[in-house]
Design a protein around this motif. Structure first.
Motif, PDB file in Angstrom:
ATOM      1  N   ASP A 121       0.800  -1.213   0.000  1.00 39.53           N
ATOM      2  CA  ASP A 121       0.000   0.000   0.000  1.00 39.53           C
ATOM      3  C   ASP A 121       0.841   1.275   0.000  1.00 39.53           C
ATOM      4  O   ASP A 121       0.319   2.381   0.175  1.00 39.53           O
ATOM      5  CB  ASP A 121      -0.958   0.013   1.190  1.00 39.53           C
ATOM      6  CG  ASP A 121      -0.236  -0.108   2.538  1.00 39.53           C
ATOM      7  OD1 ASP A 121       1.010  -0.309   2.532  1.00 39.53           O
ATOM      8  OD2 ASP A 121      -0.900  -0.013   3.580  1.00 39.53           O
ATOM      9  N   ALA A 122       2.146   1.145  -0.235  1.00 37.85           N
ATOM     10  CA  ALA A 122       2.994   2.329  -0.332  1.00 37.85           C
ATOM     11  C   ALA A 122       2.592   3.144  -1.561  1.00 37.85           C
ATOM     12  O   ALA A 122       2.127   2.595  -2.565  1.00 37.85           O
ATOM     13  CB  ALA A 122       4.457   1.924  -0.424  1.00 37.85           C
ATOM     14  N   ALA A 123       2.775   4.439  -1.469  1.00 41.69           N
ATOM     15  CA  ALA A 123       2.387   5.316  -2.580  1.00 41.69           C
ATOM     16  C   ALA A 123       3.246   5.040  -3.803  1.00 41.69           C
ATOM     17  O   ALA A 123       4.472   5.071  -3.713  1.00 41.69           O
ATOM     18  CB  ALA A 123       2.523   6.771  -2.160  1.00 41.69           C
ATOM     19  N   PRO A 124       2.623   4.775  -4.949  1.00 38.99           N
ATOM     20  CA  PRO A 124       3.405   4.577  -6.171  1.00 38.99           C
ATOM     21  C   PRO A 124       3.930   5.915  -6.686  1.00 38.99           C
ATOM     22  O   PRO A 124       3.472   6.979  -6.269  1.00 38.99           O
ATOM     23  CB  PRO A 124       2.405   3.969  -7.144  1.00 38.99           C
ATOM     24  CG  PRO A 124       1.074   4.491  -6.682  1.00 38.99           C
ATOM     25  CD  PRO A 124       1.181   4.617  -5.185  1.00 38.99           C
ATOM     26  N   GLY A 125       4.866   5.839  -7.577  1.00 33.48           N
ATOM     27  CA  GLY A 125       5.432   7.046  -8.177  1.00 33.48           C
ATOM     28  C   GLY A 125       6.446   6.665  -9.229  1.00 33.48           C
ATOM     29  O   GLY A 125       7.635   6.939  -9.073  1.00 33.48           O
ATOM     30  N   PRO A 126       6.007   6.020 -10.289  1.00 31.91           N
ATOM     31  CA  PRO A 126       6.955   5.531 -11.311  1.00 31.91           C
ATOM     32  C   PRO A 126       7.748   6.659 -11.941  1.00 31.91           C
ATOM     33  O   PRO A 126       7.230   7.750 -12.161  1.00 31.91           O
ATOM     34  CB  PRO A 126       6.047   4.825 -12.318  1.00 31.91           C
ATOM     35  CG  PRO A 126       4.668   5.353 -12.065  1.00 31.91           C
ATOM     36  CD  PRO A 126       4.615   5.701 -10.626  1.00 31.91           C
ATOM     37  N   ARG A 127       9.000   6.361 -12.250  1.00 31.45           N
ATOM     38  CA  ARG A 127       9.905   7.343 -12.845  1.00 31.45           C
ATOM     39  C   ARG A 127      10.178   7.067 -14.315  1.00 31.45           C
ATOM     40  O   ARG A 127      10.996   7.746 -14.928  1.00 31.45           O
ATOM     41  CB  ARG A 127      11.231   7.341 -12.069  1.00 31.45           C
ATOM     42  CG  ARG A 127      11.080   7.664 -10.579  1.00 31.45           C
ATOM     43  CD  ARG A 127      10.725   9.113 -10.344  1.00 31.45           C
ATOM     44  NE  ARG A 127      10.568   9.438  -8.928  1.00 31.45           N
ATOM     45  CZ  ARG A 127      11.568   9.772  -8.111  1.00 31.45           C
ATOM     46  NH1 ARG A 127      12.807   9.800  -8.558  1.00 31.45           N
ATOM     47  NH2 ARG A 127      11.313  10.066  -6.850  1.00 31.45           N
ATOM     48  N   SER A 128       9.520   6.074 -14.874  1.00 31.15           N
ATOM     49  CA  SER A 128       9.752   5.708 -16.274  1.00 31.15           C
ATOM     50  C   SER A 128       8.416   5.435 -16.958  1.00 31.15           C
ATOM     51  O   SER A 128       7.397   5.201 -16.299  1.00 31.15           O
ATOM     52  CB  SER A 128      10.621   4.442 -16.360  1.00 31.15           C
ATOM     53  OG  SER A 128       9.938   3.322 -15.807  1.00 31.15           O
TER      54      SER A 128
END
Length: 297
Positions: A121-128
């Motif tokens: 449940d950690a906040a996602p935040g893709p960099r690609s």
């Protein structure tokens, strides 16, 4: 209860591993046989598998993906089609037929700035772009109304297809020394262990005992840098691991940004009563004991 798996992406390294497992009835079409972005193709594949199952329970394990991380930066439309639109179509068909779906996702949905393993449940935040498209696929599946689970994994390697282990084995034979990034941490995952875990999960789902948690993490236990992973590969090859030299991410620029830290917590997997995957180093040794010729190419 007998079980039949339909595995889109059957020609990839995970799909082929699932198809090779003993005692499991697997229908594993490659992308040339099953285009998951085509509703008609998916409807036909699911209906055909249900007919093949002849009363047994069918579970779909979606291993189809655009996994070329750097190419995705310039092939954005294709990456979104396969990684986001495809799972949406697949989930819609599974929902309409009452067929459960297990969708494979990735550590790249996270930003990589953590200092402890990412919980589900950690906040996602893709960099690609790759990470963005995989996150969109997760959202499509979980919001579809299908009886669906998302399984995130990381740093996957196996006897089939292209992967880091095969690349290191090839380069060991052609270079005196090799510089490998030593400031990115993750958890190598052998396809054999992952496939066995997915079959265990699918069996539980087929029995009506699927985990309450709809997002799970399944990776090899422990963590290592890419350079440490490469040194372990050299050890398995009987080569001097000191031939692998450390470098930083800035010394090896790539089109797509990689997470600096992408270790996933396997807590929800264990809490669901599923068998934890082995420590990554133990799995690598077993992989070479079974597939040394394949890894050496």
């Amino acid at each position: 209860m007998s079980l039949v798996l339909l595995v889109p992406g059957g020609s990839g390294q995970l799909g082929r591993e699932l198809a090779a497992l003993d005692g499991v009835d697997v229908v594993a079409p490659g992308s040339a046989e099953l285009d998951i972005t085509s509703a008609g193709s998916v409807i036909e594949a699911v209906a055909g598998t249900v007919e093949h199952a002849a009363g047994r329970r069918v579970v779909v394990v979606n291993a189809a993906a655009h996994t070329a991380v750097d190419k995705a930066e310039t092939e954005q439309a294709r990456a979104f089609a396969i990684n986001a639109d495809g799972p949406r179509v697949l989930a819609a068909v599974c929902s309409s037929r009452g067929v459960p779906l297990v969708h494979i996702s990735t550590d790249y949905v996270f930003p990589g700035d953590a200092t402890a393993p990412y919980e589900v449940d950690a906040a996602p935040g893709p960099r690609s772009i790759y990470g963005l498209t995989k996150l969109a696929g997760e959202d499509a599946v979980l919001g579809s109304g299908a009886d669906a689970w998302v399984v995130r994994t990381s740093w996957v390697y196996g006897a089939w297809g292209k992967n880091f282990v095969k690349t290191m084995a090839r380069l060991e034979g052609s270079r005196d020394t090799l510089s490998v990034v030593d400031d990115q941490l993750g958890s190598p995952t052998w396809t054999f262990d992952l496939a066995a875990g997915l079959v265990e999960l699918a069996t539980r789902i087929a029995q009506g005992q699927g985990p309450a948690a709809r997002v799970l993490h399944a990776t090899g236990a422990g963590e290592v840098t890419w350079a440490g992973f490469a040194r372990a590969v050299f050890e398995e090859l009987g080569a001097d691991p000191d031939r692998v030299k450390s470098c930083g991410t800035e010394d090896y620029p790539t089109p797509a940004r990689r997470p600096a830290y992408s270790v996933l917590s396997n807590r929800t997997w264990a809490d669901a009563g599923l068998t934890p995957l082995r420590p990554w180093r133990e799995a690598l040794a077993d992989a070479f004991s079974r597939h040394a010729a394949e890894f050496r190419g």
